[in-house]
Design a protein around this motif. Structure first.
Motif, PDB file in Angstrom:
ATOM      1  N   ILE A   1       0.854  -1.197   0.000  1.00 21.41           N
ATOM      2  CA  ILE A   1       0.000   0.000   0.000  1.00 21.41           C
ATOM      3  C   ILE A   1       0.886   1.243   0.000  1.00 21.41           C
TER       4      ILE A   1
ATOM      5  N   GLU B   1      -4.875   6.318  -0.507  1.00 15.28           N
ATOM      6  CA  GLU B   1      -4.083   5.097  -0.652  1.00 15.28           C
ATOM      7  C   GLU B   1      -4.335   4.450  -2.001  1.00 15.28           C
TER       8      GLU B   1
ATOM      9  N   SER C   1      -3.016   0.640  -4.143  1.00 12.31           N
ATOM     10  CA  SER C   1      -2.243  -0.601  -4.107  1.00 12.31           C
ATOM     11  C   SER C   1      -1.368  -0.714  -5.355  1.00 12.31           C
TER      12      SER C   1
END
Length: 87
Positions: free
Chosen positions: A13, A65, A67
């Protein structure tokens, strides 16, 4: 949105602290281009938002955030020139 800071967390992350966002705009699940001037480095998908630990001193910022692997160094992020622009 201008990127102010980049943090990498375990589990793949990456958190991007950004300023200059539109509070009415929902960015979760949206795709953004990582841009410097005319250069588009990559496309990222925002997967969530995190609370900032020092939010009171950074009221103009939000922490998003992803990924995706972010090809931006911490030094580049701190330079304040890179932006996330809706793709």
């Amino acid at each position: 949105m201008k990127i102010r800071e980049k943090f990498e967390l375990p589990g793949g992350i990456t958190i991007l602290a950004c300023a200059g966002y539109d509070p009415k705009c929902n960015v979760i699940g949206k795709t953004f281009s990582l841009v410097l001037g005319e250069e588009v480095r990559q496309t990222l998908t925002i997967s969530g938002e995190r609370k900032m630990a020092n939010q009171m001193s950074n009221l103009d910022q939000r922490a998003f955030e992803t990924s995706d692997v972010v090809s931006l160094s911490q030094e580049e992020a701190r330079g304040g020139e890179w932006q996330l622009i809706g793709a």
